[in-house]
Design a protein around this motif. Structure first.
Motif, mmCIF file in Angstrom:
data_model
loop_
_atom_site.group_PDB
_atom_site.id
_atom_site.type_symbol
_atom_site.label_atom_id
_atom_site.label_comp_id
_atom_site.label_asym_id
_atom_site.label_seq_id
_atom_site.Cartn_x
_atom_site.Cartn_y
_atom_site.Cartn_z
ATOM 1 N N UNK A 51 0.806 -1.345 -0.067
ATOM 2 C CA UNK A 51 0.028 0.134 0.093
ATOM 3 C C UNK A 51 0.972 1.211 0.036
ATOM 4 N N UNK A 52 0.376 2.469 0.151
ATOM 5 C CA UNK A 52 1.063 3.637 0.165
ATOM 6 C C UNK A 52 1.214 3.985 1.823
ATOM 7 N N UNK A 53 2.512 4.444 2.025
ATOM 8 C CA UNK A 53 3.135 4.641 3.477
ATOM 9 C C UNK A 53 2.850 6.272 3.328
ATOM 10 N N UNK A 54 2.082 6.933 4.510
ATOM 11 C CA UNK A 54 2.027 8.444 4.487
ATOM 12 C C UNK A 54 2.131 8.531 6.007
ATOM 13 N N UNK A 55 2.146 9.989 5.891
ATOM 14 C CA UNK A 55 2.210 10.603 7.496
ATOM 15 C C UNK A 55 0.980 11.225 7.823
ATOM 16 N N UNK A 56 0.331 11.153 8.844
ATOM 17 C CA UNK A 56 -0.755 11.768 9.399
ATOM 18 C C UNK A 56 -0.233 13.285 9.875
ATOM 19 N N UNK A 57 -0.993 14.022 9.186
ATOM 20 C CA UNK A 57 -0.747 15.645 9.208
ATOM 21 C C UNK A 57 -1.519 16.456 10.219
ATOM 22 N N UNK A 58 -3.093 16.620 9.817
ATOM 23 C CA UNK A 58 -3.835 17.188 10.856
ATOM 24 C C UNK A 58 -5.282 16.751 10.518
ATOM 25 N N UNK A 59 -6.030 17.062 11.365
ATOM 26 C CA UNK A 59 -7.624 16.560 11.200
ATOM 27 C C UNK A 59 -7.919 17.342 10.010
ATOM 28 N N UNK A 60 -9.023 16.541 9.510
ATOM 29 C CA UNK A 60 -9.610 17.163 8.285
ATOM 30 C C UNK A 60 -10.821 16.764 7.792
ATOM 31 N N UNK A 61 -11.793 17.297 7.406
ATOM 32 C CA UNK A 61 -13.309 16.828 7.226
ATOM 33 C C UNK A 61 -13.128 16.136 5.868
ATOM 34 N N UNK A 62 -13.677 14.772 5.908
ATOM 35 C CA UNK A 62 -13.643 13.699 4.773
ATOM 36 C C UNK A 62 -15.130 13.780 4.333
ATOM 37 N N UNK A 131 -11.413 14.957 -7.315
ATOM 38 C CA UNK A 131 -10.656 16.318 -7.398
ATOM 39 C C UNK A 131 -10.405 17.180 -6.585
ATOM 40 N N UNK A 132 -10.963 16.928 -5.227
ATOM 41 C CA UNK A 132 -10.653 17.652 -3.796
ATOM 42 C C UNK A 132 -9.597 17.110 -3.242
ATOM 43 N N UNK A 133 -8.613 16.170 -3.601
ATOM 44 C CA UNK A 133 -7.668 15.383 -3.273
ATOM 45 C C UNK A 133 -8.196 14.540 -1.812
ATOM 46 N N UNK A 135 -9.072 10.744 -0.638
ATOM 47 C CA UNK A 135 -8.912 9.570 -1.091
ATOM 48 C C UNK A 135 -10.347 8.745 -0.345
ATOM 49 N N UNK A 136 -10.985 7.935 -1.425
ATOM 50 C CA UNK A 136 -12.347 7.363 -1.268
ATOM 51 C C UNK A 136 -12.489 5.968 -1.374
ATOM 52 N N UNK A 137 -12.848 5.015 -0.688
ATOM 53 C CA UNK A 137 -12.904 3.742 -0.703
ATOM 54 C C UNK A 137 -14.137 3.389 -1.647
ATOM 55 N N UNK A 138 -14.207 2.702 -2.530
ATOM 56 C CA UNK A 138 -15.126 2.430 -3.373
ATOM 57 C C UNK A 138 -16.503 1.947 -2.653
ATOM 58 N N UNK A 139 -16.542 1.664 -1.494
ATOM 59 C CA UNK A 139 -17.583 1.458 -0.797
ATOM 60 C C UNK A 139 -18.320 2.686 -0.114
ATOM 61 N N UNK A 140 -17.519 3.646 -0.207
ATOM 62 C CA UNK A 140 -17.769 5.183 0.057
ATOM 63 C C UNK A 140 -18.434 5.829 -0.690
ATOM 64 N N UNK A 141 -17.916 5.653 -2.077
ATOM 65 C CA UNK A 141 -18.107 6.703 -3.113
ATOM 66 C C UNK A 141 -19.845 6.789 -3.175
ATOM 67 N N UNK A 142 -19.813 8.152 -3.544
ATOM 68 C CA UNK A 142 -21.511 8.272 -3.471
ATOM 69 C C UNK A 142 -21.573 9.371 -4.751
ATOM 70 N N UNK A 143 -22.421 9.130 -5.594
ATOM 71 C CA UNK A 143 -22.621 9.812 -6.897
ATOM 72 C C UNK A 143 -22.565 11.382 -6.422
ATOM 73 N N UNK A 144 -22.212 12.232 -7.090
ATOM 74 C CA UNK A 144 -22.306 13.560 -7.175
ATOM 75 C C UNK A 144 -21.191 14.133 -6.178
ATOM 76 N N UNK A 145 -20.270 13.369 -5.593
ATOM 77 C CA UNK A 145 -19.427 13.882 -4.728
ATOM 78 C C UNK A 145 -18.148 14.102 -5.323
#
Length: 145
Positions: A51-62, A131-133, A135-145
């Motif tokens: 997978x992709x290794x990343x660092x947690x930076x700050x809280x952000x609304x998903x 487009x807003x950067x 990351x969305x799991x396919x199970x969470x994808x909603x149309x129009x988002x």
């Protein structure tokens, strides 16, 4: 009476491997902290999860899930240095966390037998980046988002 002309939708060229574990994972926003190194599991390579290794930076609304998320930084840069992800997508790398180890083991038990005979990298196709950067799991994808 004539029957309507109906054709089934085309079969996609790529059908993602089902992921029954991550969408059902009950992990809270507070499980992760700024500075944590985490991995976003994406598939199998050479008999191991990758997978992709990343660092947690700050809280952000998903936005895609309407829940608290985390702003994540890819230290290697890549196509997109920062993304926002839901906590249930993440697994600790920087510390031995019992919950993350249980999830990691469950993913190994679920995926590794399916790809035991594959040496090449297998991307299970679970994630997309909006487009807003975000990351969305396919199970969470909603149309129009």
């Amino acid at each position: 009476m004539t029957s309507p002309s109906w054709t089934p939708p085309p079969t996609p060229a790529f059908a993602p491997t089902p992921d029954p574990l991550t969408p059902a994972r009950d992990i809270t926003h507070s499980h992760f902290e700024p500075g944590d190194q985490v991995v976003i599991l994406k598939g199998v390579a050479g008999g191991e999860l990758w997978g992709d290794a990343v660092h947690v930076v700050a809280p952000s609304w998903h936005t895609p899930t309407d829940e608290d998320g985390w702003r994540l930084r890819d230290a290697t840069g890549g196509a997109q240095t920062y993304i926002t992800g839901h906590p249930r997508y993440l697994v600790h790398l920087s510390r031995r966390c019992p919950e993350c180890l249980i999830h990691l083991r469950a993913m190994e038990d679920h995926l590794l037998p399916k790809y035991a005979d594959h040496d090449a990298l297998v991307d299970c196709g679970w994630y997309t980046t909006t487009a807003l950067g975000q990351l969305v799991h396919i199970a969470d994808a909603r149309s129009g988002r």
